[in-house]
Each structure stands twice: as structure tokens, then as C-alpha cells.
Design a protein around this motif. Structure first.
Motif, PDB file in Angstrom:
ATOM      1  N   GLU A 140       0.814  -1.222   0.000  1.00  0.00           N
ATOM      2  CA  GLU A 140       0.000   0.000   0.000  1.00  0.00           C
ATOM      3  C   GLU A 140       0.847   1.272   0.000  1.00  0.00           C
ATOM      4  OE1 GLU A 140      -2.191  -3.428   1.381  1.00  0.00           O
ATOM      5  OE2 GLU A 140      -0.368  -2.536   2.174  1.00  0.00           O
ATOM      6  N   GLN A 141       2.130   1.143   0.295  1.00  0.00           N
ATOM      7  CA  GLN A 141       3.017   2.307   0.332  1.00  0.00           C
ATOM      8  C   GLN A 141       3.764   2.537  -0.983  1.00  0.00           C
ATOM      9  OE1 GLN A 141       4.877   0.848   4.037  1.00  0.00           O
ATOM     10  NE2 GLN A 141       4.513   2.923   4.832  1.00  0.00           N
ATOM     11  N   ILE A 142       3.536   1.678  -1.970  1.00  0.00           N
ATOM     12  CA  ILE A 142       4.151   1.874  -3.284  1.00  0.00           C
ATOM     13  C   ILE A 142       3.497   3.098  -3.930  1.00  0.00           C
ATOM     14  CG2 ILE A 142       4.465   0.923  -5.606  1.00  0.00           C
ATOM     15  CD1 ILE A 142       4.317  -1.887  -4.287  1.00  0.00           C
ATOM     16  N   VAL A 143       4.319   3.994  -4.458  1.00  0.00           N
ATOM     17  CA  VAL A 143       3.804   5.181  -5.136  1.00  0.00           C
ATOM     18  C   VAL A 143       3.316   4.780  -6.527  1.00  0.00           C
ATOM     19  CG1 VAL A 143       4.387   7.467  -6.033  1.00  0.00           C
ATOM     20  CG2 VAL A 143       5.361   6.683  -3.858  1.00  0.00           C
ATOM     21  N   VAL A 144       2.050   5.042  -6.810  1.00  0.00           N
ATOM     22  CA  VAL A 144       1.479   4.710  -8.113  1.00  0.00           C
ATOM     23  C   VAL A 144       1.868   5.815  -9.103  1.00  0.00           C
ATOM     24  CG1 VAL A 144      -0.654   4.298  -9.398  1.00  0.00           C
ATOM     25  CG2 VAL A 144      -0.444   3.523  -7.015  1.00  0.00           C
ATOM     26  N   PRO A 145       2.508   5.452 -10.225  1.00  0.00           N
ATOM     27  CA  PRO A 145       2.891   6.464 -11.220  1.00  0.00           C
ATOM     28  C   PRO A 145       1.657   7.211 -11.741  1.00  0.00           C
ATOM     29  CG  PRO A 145       3.921   4.356 -11.702  1.00  0.00           C
ATOM     30  CD  PRO A 145       2.928   4.118 -10.607  1.00  0.00           C
ATOM     31  N   THR A 146       1.863   8.455 -12.095  1.00  0.00           N
ATOM     32  CA  THR A 146       0.751   9.296 -12.554  1.00  0.00           C
ATOM     33  C   THR A 146       0.627   9.338 -14.073  1.00  0.00           C
ATOM     34  OG1 THR A 146       2.162  11.243 -12.470  1.00  0.00           O
ATOM     35  CG2 THR A 146       0.838  10.765 -10.506  1.00  0.00           C
ATOM     36  N   VAL A 147       1.231   8.387 -14.765  1.00  0.00           N
ATOM     37  CA  VAL A 147       1.155   8.341 -16.226  1.00  0.00           C
ATOM     38  C   VAL A 147      -0.300   8.275 -16.669  1.00  0.00           C
ATOM     39  CG1 VAL A 147       1.778   7.015 -18.282  1.00  0.00           C
ATOM     40  CG2 VAL A 147       3.440   7.306 -16.423  1.00  0.00           C
ATOM     41  N   TYR A 148      -1.077   7.471 -15.971  1.00  0.00           N
ATOM     42  CA  TYR A 148      -2.513   7.396 -16.228  1.00  0.00           C
ATOM     43  C   TYR A 148      -3.198   8.062 -15.043  1.00  0.00           C
ATOM     44  CZ  TYR A 148      -1.343   4.074 -19.863  1.00  0.00           C
ATOM     45  OH  TYR A 148      -0.823   3.485 -20.991  1.00  0.00           O
ATOM     46  N   ALA A 149      -3.796   9.204 -15.288  1.00  0.00           N
ATOM     47  CA  ALA A 149      -4.363  10.013 -14.205  1.00  0.00           C
ATOM     48  C   ALA A 149      -5.582   9.365 -13.563  1.00  0.00           C
ATOM     49  CB  ALA A 149      -4.732  11.399 -14.721  1.00  0.00           C
ATOM     50  N   GLU A 150      -6.301   8.549 -14.309  1.00  0.00           N
ATOM     51  CA  GLU A 150      -7.562   8.027 -13.799  1.00  0.00           C
ATOM     52  C   GLU A 150      -7.588   6.506 -13.916  1.00  0.00           C
ATOM     53  OE1 GLU A 150     -12.009   8.499 -15.408  1.00  0.00           O
ATOM     54  OE2 GLU A 150     -10.974  10.383 -15.017  1.00  0.00           O
ATOM     55  N   VAL A 151      -7.942   5.849 -12.836  1.00  0.00           N
ATOM     56  CA  VAL A 151      -8.139   4.410 -12.842  1.00  0.00           C
ATOM     57  C   VAL A 151      -9.567   4.168 -12.404  1.00  0.00           C
ATOM     58  CG1 VAL A 151      -7.434   2.203 -11.837  1.00  0.00           C
ATOM     59  CG2 VAL A 151      -5.718   3.971 -12.302  1.00  0.00           C
ATOM     60  N   GLY A 152     -10.292   3.383 -13.186  1.00  0.00           N
ATOM     61  CA  GLY A 152     -11.712   3.184 -12.933  1.00  0.00           C
ATOM     62  C   GLY A 152     -12.048   2.431 -11.671  1.00  0.00           C
ATOM     63  N   GLU A 153     -11.239   1.471 -11.284  1.00  0.00           N
ATOM     64  CA  GLU A 153     -11.559   0.620 -10.145  1.00  0.00           C
ATOM     65  C   GLU A 153     -10.436   0.649  -9.103  1.00  0.00           C
ATOM     66  OE1 GLU A 153     -14.467  -0.872  -9.939  1.00  0.00           O
ATOM     67  OE2 GLU A 153     -15.089  -0.310 -11.951  1.00  0.00           O
ATOM     68  N   PRO A 154     -10.690   1.208  -7.917  1.00  0.00           N
ATOM     69  CA  PRO A 154      -9.659   1.259  -6.873  1.00  0.00           C
ATOM     70  C   PRO A 154      -9.124  -0.115  -6.488  1.00  0.00           C
ATOM     71  CG  PRO A 154     -11.522   2.629  -6.267  1.00  0.00           C
ATOM     72  CD  PRO A 154     -11.913   1.868  -7.502  1.00  0.00           C
ATOM     73  N   TRP A 155      -9.959  -1.163  -6.516  1.00  0.00           N
ATOM     74  CA  TRP A 155      -9.507  -2.510  -6.164  1.00  0.00           C
ATOM     75  C   TRP A 155      -8.419  -2.981  -7.118  1.00  0.00           C
ATOM     76  CZ3 TRP A 155      -9.678  -6.183  -9.874  1.00  0.00           C
ATOM     77  CH2 TRP A 155     -10.577  -6.014 -10.920  1.00  0.00           C
ATOM     78  N   PHE A 156      -8.475  -2.517  -8.372  1.00  0.00           N
ATOM     79  CA  PHE A 156      -7.475  -2.925  -9.358  1.00  0.00           C
ATOM     80  C   PHE A 156      -6.090  -2.413  -8.961  1.00  0.00           C
ATOM     81  CE2 PHE A 156      -5.081  -2.309 -13.300  1.00  0.00           C
ATOM     82  CZ  PHE A 156      -5.112  -3.595 -13.798  1.00  0.00           C
ATOM     83  N   VAL A 157      -6.029  -1.186  -8.477  1.00  0.00           N
ATOM     84  CA  VAL A 157      -4.755  -0.620  -8.033  1.00  0.00           C
ATOM     85  C   VAL A 157      -4.232  -1.412  -6.843  1.00  0.00           C
ATOM     86  CG1 VAL A 157      -3.620   1.418  -7.068  1.00  0.00           C
ATOM     87  CG2 VAL A 157      -5.294   1.682  -8.903  1.00  0.00           C
ATOM     88  N   GLU A 158      -5.075  -1.682  -5.858  1.00  0.00           N
ATOM     89  CA  GLU A 158      -4.665  -2.435  -4.674  1.00  0.00           C
ATOM     90  C   GLU A 158      -4.142  -3.818  -5.050  1.00  0.00           C
ATOM     91  OE1 GLU A 158      -8.140  -2.425  -2.220  1.00  0.00           O
ATOM     92  OE2 GLU A 158      -8.166  -0.239  -2.100  1.00  0.00           O
ATOM     93  N   LYS A 159      -4.853  -4.509  -5.925  1.00  0.00           N
ATOM     94  CA  LYS A 159      -4.454  -5.849  -6.358  1.00  0.00           C
ATOM     95  C   LYS A 159      -3.120  -5.789  -7.113  1.00  0.00           C
ATOM     96  CE  LYS A 159      -6.146  -9.756  -9.042  1.00  0.00           C
ATOM     97  NZ  LYS A 159      -7.256 -10.281  -9.833  1.00  0.00           N
ATOM     98  N   THR A 160      -2.954  -4.800  -7.968  1.00  0.00           N
ATOM     99  CA  THR A 160      -1.723  -4.647  -8.734  1.00  0.00           C
ATOM    100  C   THR A 160      -0.532  -4.401  -7.809  1.00  0.00           C
ATOM    101  OG1 THR A 160      -2.920  -3.813 -10.662  1.00  0.00           O
ATOM    102  CG2 THR A 160      -0.569  -3.266 -10.523  1.00  0.00           C
ATOM    103  N   LEU A 161      -0.682  -3.521  -6.836  1.00  0.00           N
ATOM    104  CA  LEU A 161       0.409  -3.221  -5.912  1.00  0.00           C
ATOM    105  C   LEU A 161       0.811  -4.460  -5.117  1.00  0.00           C
ATOM    106  CD1 LEU A 161      -0.581   0.320  -4.603  1.00  0.00           C
ATOM    107  CD2 LEU A 161       0.959  -0.280  -6.495  1.00  0.00           C
TER     108      LEU A 161
END
Length: 101
Positions: free
Chosen positions: A35-56
Motif C-alpha cells: 500500500e506504500q508503493i507510489v502509483v505512477p501518474t502516467v494514467y491520471a484516472e483508474v476506474g476501479e480502486p480494487w485494481f490498483v490495490e491488487k496490482t500493488l
């Protein structure tokens, strides 16, 4: 996973993936959790927050294993640079080298 894209979008995606890899390695070096990994801002919008959590979580687990040796700069030794990957993507199939490269 989406519409057919040109080399510009491929370069953008590779920029995102390379930044995510670097941020994941930084987090691991600092002993941080996914959860502390900084998500790059290349794509400003991600539709599903769970997708980011799962990816990290997945990237953290992948790079935390001993199966992924690092080179002298601390980066995974088996990965090529974005420039190499974009150059390969611009070549017709069969000219970019084998999967074993």
C-alpha cells in the motif's frame, strides 16, 4: 484489453510499467508494504480502486522473491529498458529477436 494502439500508447504503457517497477523496488528497499508503493501518474484516472490495490500487492510479491536477481544498480537483471522494448515493438514480427532475448 482495449482498442488497438500505436507505438505512442505502447511507450506510455511501458513508461508506466517501468515507473511502477522502480517504485516497487524502492518500497521493498525501504521495507514498505504494498500500500506504500507510489502509483505512477502516467494514467491520471483508474476506474476501479480494487485494481490498483491488487496490482500493488502482486508487484510487491513478485519483486520480493529471491527468484528475481538484481544487477549492480539494484534493478531486476532480466528486464530491458523502455527504449529497447519500444524499438522492438516498432519492428515487424520476427525481427525483434526471440523470446529468449
Amino acid at each position: 484489453h482495449g482498442p488497438v494502439s500505436d507505438a505512442t500508447e505502447i511507450a506510455r504503457q511501458l513508461e508506466f510499467l517501468e515507473a511502477l517497477r522502480a517504485n516497487t523496488l524502492t518500497a521493498l528497499d525501504r521495507g514498505q508494504v504494498p500500500e506504500q508503493i507510489v502509483v505512477p501518474t502516467v494514467y491520471a484516472e483508474v476506474g476501479e480502486p480494487w485494481f490498483v490495490e491488487k496490482t500493488l500487492r502482486r508487484w510487491h510479491a513478485y519483486y520480493a522473491t529471491e527468484r528475481h536477481p538484481r544487477d549492480e544498480s539494484g534493478h531486476p537483471s532480466e528486464l530491458r529498458s523502455v527504449t529497447d522494448l519500444v524499438s522492438a515493438a516498432d519492428q515487424p514480427c520476427g525481427e525483434a529477436g526471440s523470446a529468449a532475448d
